[in-house]
Motif scaffolding. Structure first.
Motif, PDB file in Angstrom:
ATOM      1  N   PRO A 114       1.453  63.812 -38.050  1.00 44.80           N
ATOM      2  CA  PRO A 114       0.621  62.816 -38.236  1.00 44.80           C
ATOM      3  C   PRO A 114      -0.355  62.479 -37.500  1.00 44.80           C
ATOM      4  O   PRO A 114      -1.640  61.840 -37.644  1.00 44.80           O
ATOM      5  CB  PRO A 114       1.692  61.630 -38.339  1.00 44.80           C
ATOM      6  CG  PRO A 114       3.035  62.083 -38.295  1.00 44.80           C
ATOM      7  CD  PRO A 114       2.733  63.529 -37.810  1.00 44.80           C
ATOM      8  N   PHE A 115      -0.340  62.662 -35.979  1.00 46.31           N
ATOM      9  CA  PHE A 115      -0.982  62.511 -34.984  1.00 46.31           C
ATOM     10  C   PHE A 115      -2.452  63.332 -35.229  1.00 46.31           C
ATOM     11  O   PHE A 115      -3.434  62.943 -35.020  1.00 46.31           O
ATOM     12  CB  PHE A 115      -0.436  62.632 -33.812  1.00 46.31           C
ATOM     13  CG  PHE A 115      -1.488  62.293 -32.429  1.00 46.31           C
ATOM     14  CD1 PHE A 115      -1.699  61.220 -31.860  1.00 46.31           C
ATOM     15  CD2 PHE A 115      -2.238  63.378 -31.639  1.00 46.31           C
ATOM     16  CE1 PHE A 115      -2.443  60.759 -31.065  1.00 46.31           C
ATOM     17  CE2 PHE A 115      -2.996  63.145 -30.497  1.00 46.31           C
ATOM     18  CZ  PHE A 115      -3.066  61.664 -30.478  1.00 46.31           C
ATOM     19  N   LEU A 116      -2.218  64.569 -35.540  1.00 51.33           N
ATOM     20  CA  LEU A 116      -3.218  65.448 -35.908  1.00 51.33           C
ATOM     21  C   LEU A 116      -4.182  65.288 -37.011  1.00 51.33           C
ATOM     22  O   LEU A 116      -5.283  65.166 -37.274  1.00 51.33           O
ATOM     23  CB  LEU A 116      -2.501  66.893 -35.950  1.00 51.33           C
ATOM     24  CG  LEU A 116      -3.857  68.062 -36.100  1.00 51.33           C
ATOM     25  CD1 LEU A 116      -3.102  69.383 -35.587  1.00 51.33           C
ATOM     26  CD2 LEU A 116      -3.751  68.514 -37.604  1.00 51.33           C
ATOM     27  N   LEU A 117      -3.215  64.886 -38.176  1.00 52.06           N
ATOM     28  CA  LEU A 117      -3.962  64.270 -39.336  1.00 52.06           C
ATOM     29  C   LEU A 117      -4.863  63.193 -39.169  1.00 52.06           C
ATOM     30  O   LEU A 117      -5.668  62.787 -39.973  1.00 52.06           O
ATOM     31  CB  LEU A 117      -2.891  64.343 -40.563  1.00 52.06           C
ATOM     32  CG  LEU A 117      -2.260  65.593 -41.087  1.00 52.06           C
ATOM     33  CD1 LEU A 117      -1.321  65.178 -42.154  1.00 52.06           C
ATOM     34  CD2 LEU A 117      -3.432  66.616 -41.351  1.00 52.06           C
ATOM     35  N   ASP A 118      -4.406  62.238 -38.228  1.00 53.56           N
ATOM     36  CA  ASP A 118      -5.005  60.806 -37.988  1.00 53.56           C
ATOM     37  C   ASP A 118      -6.579  61.375 -37.820  1.00 53.56           C
ATOM     38  O   ASP A 118      -7.229  60.359 -38.409  1.00 53.56           O
ATOM     39  CB  ASP A 118      -4.429  60.294 -36.669  1.00 53.56           C
ATOM     40  CG  ASP A 118      -4.586  58.926 -36.649  1.00 53.56           C
ATOM     41  OD1 ASP A 118      -4.871  58.123 -37.729  1.00 53.56           O
ATOM     42  OD2 ASP A 118      -4.662  58.497 -35.649  1.00 53.56           O
TER      43      ASP A 118
END
Length: 466
Positions: A114-118
Motif C-alpha cells: 500500500p505504501f508504494l501504491l500510495d
C-alpha cells in the motif's frame, strides 16, 4: 509464464488500477501536493525547494492547463505511470523469471504494497520515478542478457528511462550513475556497429543530465533543503521493511532480525553469482546495481556527511532488492522452498489488505489532509452569499486551504502562514497550535477531528457567516 500466472497478473492490474483511480479522484489534496500546485501557479520560491519534482511538476502543469486543476488532474501523470510500472513488471517476470512461484511473489510483493501504491495516486514524483526505474532495469537486463551486438535500442531506452526517473526524483541519482556506467561498459565490451556514435550519444545525454542534476543538488544543499534522511544506514533498511508492512512501524520497533536476514540473503546471492561465474545475467546485474548504490550511499555519508534515505525516499530501492532476491531464488528447484516463498507472499498480501481498506480514503503519508477538505467544504456549506469572508488557519494548512478556496470557489480570503486571527469568521486549527486554540476559545465548533488528525474547524459566534 503459464496461463494462470498471466490471468493473475491481468486481474491484479485491473483491481489495483481501479483502486488507484478511485483514490486519485476521491482523496483530498495533501500538503506537498498543494505546494506543487503553488509551483504550477507561479510560486518561484517553492521551485527552490525539494518539493519541486521537476518532471511531475511539468507534466501536471501541462494537464492542468488543458483540464483545470482538480485533484485527479494533478495526479493523472502518476496514475498513468502505473501502466508503465505494471507493463515492465510483467515484462521482467515473463522474460527473466522462469518459475511461477517467483513471478507471483514479485507481483504480490510489489502490487500488494500500500505504501508504494500510495504514490501512484498522488501528485508527487515518486510514482513516476518507480515506473521509470522499473522500465530502465528491464532494458538494462536486456542489454546484458541478450548480448546483441547490433542492437543498441536497449542501451538508449535504459538511458532514457533512467534520465526520466532522475527527472522525477533526485533521490535516484545513484541509480542513474550506476545504470549509465553499466550501459557504457556494455557498449565497450560488445563493440556494436557505429559504437563510437552510440557511445557519444549516450555519454552526451548522461553528461548533460548529470550536470543539471548536480547543479540542482548543490543548489538544494545550499538552501538547506536536504534535511530529510537519517545518519544510519540500518534505519534505511528498516524503512524498506516498514514500507512493505506498514504495521511493523507501530508494532515492532526492533526488527534487526529481518535486517540480518536480508543481509544473509544478499550474501548468499553474491556467493551464488561467483560460484556460477555468470556475470551477464539479470540476477548478477541487479546485484551489481544494488551493491553499487549502497556503496555510493556509504561513501557520500562518509565524505560529504550526506543523509541516508528514509521513508518515501527509499521507495526506489524496494523493487530492486526484491528483484535481486527473486532472480536468485528463481533457480531453486526444491519444492518446499517454492511453497515457503509463495506462503510469505500470500501472508504479505493478506496482512496488507486491512491497510488497503484503512487508507482507501486517505494517504498513508499525509493521513489528516482529507479532513481539511471536509472542513473547507463544511465552511462552503455554511456560507450563504458570495461576499468574501474571513478565514485563518494554523500555518501547516495554508497551502491546502488556498488550493480549495480557489479551485472549489469558496468565498474566503487568501490565507498566509501568520497563524490564527481571533477576529476571523472561520478557523482551521491544529491541535499543536496552542495560541490558535486560545484565539478560538468560545467559537462554534463545526468539525472536530482531534483524535484522527489534530484538526478543528470553528466559526466565530459574534460574527457568523450567513
Amino acid at each position: 509464464m503459464t496461463k494462470n500466472v498471466h490471468i493473475t497478473y491481468y486481474l491484479t492490474f485491473l483491481l489495483v488500477f481501479s483502486y488507484l483511480v478511485f483514490r486519485g479522484f476521491s482523496l483530498g489534496i495533501t500538503h506537498d501536493e498543494a505546494l506543487t500546485y503553488k509551483i504550477i501557479q507561479g510560486d518561484n520560491m517553492l521551485k527552490s525547494t525539494a518539493n519541486h519534482h521537476w518532471l511531475n511538476t511539468h507534466l501536471s502543469a501541462f494537464l492542468t492547463h488543458l483540464f483545470g486543476a482538480k485533484e485527479w488532474v494533478l495526479r493523472l501523470p502518476n496514475m498513468l505511470s502505473f501502466l508503465v510500472f505494471w507493463f515492465y513488471l510483467h515484462q521482467i517476470a515473463k522474460t527473466f523469471l522462469s518459475a511461477s512461484f517467483t513471478q507471483i511473489t514479485l507481483l504480490f510483493l510489489l502490487c500488494g504494497n500500500p505504501f508504494l501504491l500510495d504514490f501512484f495516486s498522488l501528485c508527487r514524483g515518486y510514482g513516476i520515478s518507480l515506473a521509470c526505474i522499473t522500465a530502465s532495469l528491464f532494458y538494462l537486463f536486456k542489454v546484458f542478457e541478450t548480448r546483441q551486438k547490433n542492437n543498441c535500442i536497449h542501451h538508449i531506452l535504459a538511458t532514457v528511462f533512467s534520465i526520466l526517473a532522475l527527472s522525477a526524483n533526485l533521490n535516484t541519482l545513484n541509480y542513474f550513475l550506476v545504470a549509465q556506467a553499466l550501459v557504457l561498459l556494455n557498449l565497450l565490451l560488445t563493440r556494436p556497429k557505429n559504437r563510437i556514435a552510440w557511445l557519444g550519444i549516450i555519454a552526451a545525454l548522461s553528461a548533460v543530465t548529470l550536470l543539471f542534476s548536480l547543479n540542482q543538488l548543490f543548489f538544494l544543499k545550499e538552501k538547506g533543503e536536504l534535511y530529510y534522511g537519517s545518519g544510519r544506514l540500518s534505519l534505511t533498511i528498516d524503512n524498506i521493511f516498514y514500507s512493505g508492512v506498514h504495521l511493523l512501524e507501530t508494532k515492532f520497533k526492533d526488527i534487526a532480525f529481518l535486517r540480518y536476514l536480508l543481509y544473509a540473503s544478499l550474501l548468499a546471492a553474491i556467493i551464488a553469482a561467483f560460484r556460477k561465474r555468470q556475470l551477464f545475467n539479470a540476477g548478477t546485474i541487479s546485484l551489481i546495481v544494488l551493491t553499487s548504490i549502497v556503496l555510493a550511499l556509504f561513501l557520500e555519508h562518509a565524505l560529504f556527511d550526506a543523509l541516508y534515505p528514509i521513508g518515501r525516499s527509499t521507495l526506489y530501492l524496494y523493487p530492486l532488492i526484491l528483484l535481486v532476491l527473486l532472480l536468485q531464488a528463481d533457480r531453486i528447484r526444491i519444492k518446499i522452498a517454492h511453497t515457503a516463498v509463495l506462503t510469505i507472499s500470500w501472508l504479505f498480501l493478506l496482512n496488507n489488505l486491512f491497510d488497503f481498506y484503512e487508507f482507501s480514503d486517505k494517504s498513508i503519508t499525509w493521513k489528516g489532509d482529507q479532513h481539511v477538505k471536509t472542513g473547507m467544504l463544511r465552511i462552503k456549506a455554511e456560507i450563504r452569499n458570495q461576499v468574501a469572508h474571513t478565514l485563518s488557519c494554523s500555518w501547516v494548512y495554508e497551502p491546502i486551504v488556498n488550493y480549495y478556496r480557489k479551485e472549489y470557489q469558496i468565498p474566503v480570503n487568501e490565507v498566509f502562514r501568520d497563524g490564527i486571527n481571533e477576529t476571523s469568521e472561520y478557523k482551521l486549527i491544529d491541535l499543536g497550535d496552542i495560541e490558535g486554540l486560545k484565539k478560538a476559545k468560545g467559537d462554534r465548533i463545526l468539525l472536530d477531528h482531534f483524535r484522527e488528525c489534530n484538526l478543528r474547524v470553528s466559526q466565530k459566534l459574534s460574527n457568523e457567516a450567513n
